[in-house]
Design an enzyme around this catalytic site. Structure first.
Site, PDB file in Angstrom:
ATOM      1  N   PRO A   1       0.697  -1.114  -0.095  1.00 25.46           N
ATOM      2  CA  PRO A   1      -0.103   0.071   0.105  1.00 25.46           C
ATOM      3  C   PRO A   1       0.820   1.325  -0.099  1.00 25.46           C
ATOM      4  O   PRO A   1       0.740   2.248   0.965  1.00 25.46           O
ATOM      5  CB  PRO A   1      -0.813   0.016   1.359  1.00 25.46           C
ATOM      6  CG  PRO A   1       0.044  -0.934   2.141  1.00 25.46           C
ATOM      7  CD  PRO A   1       0.925  -1.850   1.259  1.00 25.46           C
ATOM      8  N   CYS A   2       1.491   1.704  -1.073  1.00 27.64           N
ATOM      9  CA  CYS A   2       2.210   2.875  -1.302  1.00 27.64           C
ATOM     10  C   CYS A   2       1.422   3.949  -1.160  1.00 27.64           C
ATOM     11  O   CYS A   2       1.768   5.067  -0.900  1.00 27.64           O
ATOM     12  CB  CYS A   2       3.254   2.596  -2.397  1.00 27.64           C
ATOM     13  SG  CYS A   2       2.441   2.505  -4.069  1.00 27.64           S
ATOM     14  N   HIS A   3      -0.182   3.983  -1.569  1.00 25.84           N
ATOM     15  CA  HIS A   3      -0.991   4.711  -1.585  1.00 25.84           C
ATOM     16  C   HIS A   3      -1.329   5.482  -0.082  1.00 25.84           C
ATOM     17  O   HIS A   3      -1.674   6.571  -0.027  1.00 25.84           O
ATOM     18  CB  HIS A   3      -2.276   4.227  -2.216  1.00 25.84           C
ATOM     19  CG  HIS A   3      -2.938   3.363  -1.258  1.00 25.84           C
ATOM     20  ND1 HIS A   3      -2.397   2.064  -1.676  1.00 25.84           N
ATOM     21  CD2 HIS A   3      -3.971   3.197  -0.385  1.00 25.84           C
ATOM     22  CE1 HIS A   3      -3.430   1.173  -0.763  1.00 25.84           C
ATOM     23  NE2 HIS A   3      -4.180   2.139  -0.080  1.00 25.84           N
TER      24      HIS A   3
END
Length: 191
Positions: A148-150
């Protein structure tokens, strides 16, 4: 040992595409797990991106019969994105450098509905001066949502960049925030 053009021959990558609430999504798998999840505007563009990510690897369109795991995994991730189902627990084949793998592992520890800054992420891996390198590692992540780089934002609270567009990043964060507020706290049943 199989060799092709001086390189070790790699096992093929199977892929499938689906339309999600965030637009077209491609998922690609190796025998170890998911190696790529990306978003785009159409299926052809996503397959082209996949071939750029894995230039020396045979890409095979997965069918339900040939790749039942891929079909199950892409459907589970689509349900998570489009319907708010729980994040699926899917094995990952992350690749990358040692530093990138450390950053990506740290991303997995950010709970849904929360964010942190690139600086906070750098401090968490005991590299407080590596803020730009952390940002680069997030940008190199090719497994959207599952890594989850978001959930990483700029130090000033703004979203910053996102490989698949800020509109998608904003939608993912909004969906996670809604899901986090609707989760009932764990209540232990007594008998």
């Amino acid at each position: 040992m199989n060799q092709a053009k001086g390189h070790l021959k790699q096992n093929p990558i199977h892929y499938a595409c689906r339309v999600t609430a965030l637009g077209w999504m491609i998922m690609a798998t190796t025998d170890k797990g998911v190696c790529c999840v990306q978003f785009g505007d159409d299926e052809i563009a996503l397959v082209s991106l996949l071939s750029l990510e894995f230039p020396d690897t045979e890409l095979r369109l997965g069918s339900h019969q040939a790749s039942p795991r891929l079909n199950d995994w892409i459907n589970a991730l689509n349900d998570h994105i489009s319907l708010g189902s729980p994040r699926p627990d899917i094995p990952l084949d992350v690749g990358g450098t040692e530093f990138q793998a450390i950053v990506w592992q740290c991303l997995l520890n950010i709970p849904e509905g929360n964010t942190c800054s690139y600086g906070e992420l750098a401090a968490q891996i005991d590299r407080p001066n590596a803020v730009r390198a952390v940002g680069t590692a997030c940008g190199k992540n090719r497994i959207a949502v599952l890594i989850p780089c978001h959930r990483v934002r700029r130090h000033d609270g703004h979203l910053g960049g996102y490989r698949w567009g800020l509109e998608r990043k904003h939608a993912l964060l909004d969906n996670e925030a809604k899901a986090a507020t609707h989760k009932a706290p764990y209540k232990r049943e007594t008998t």
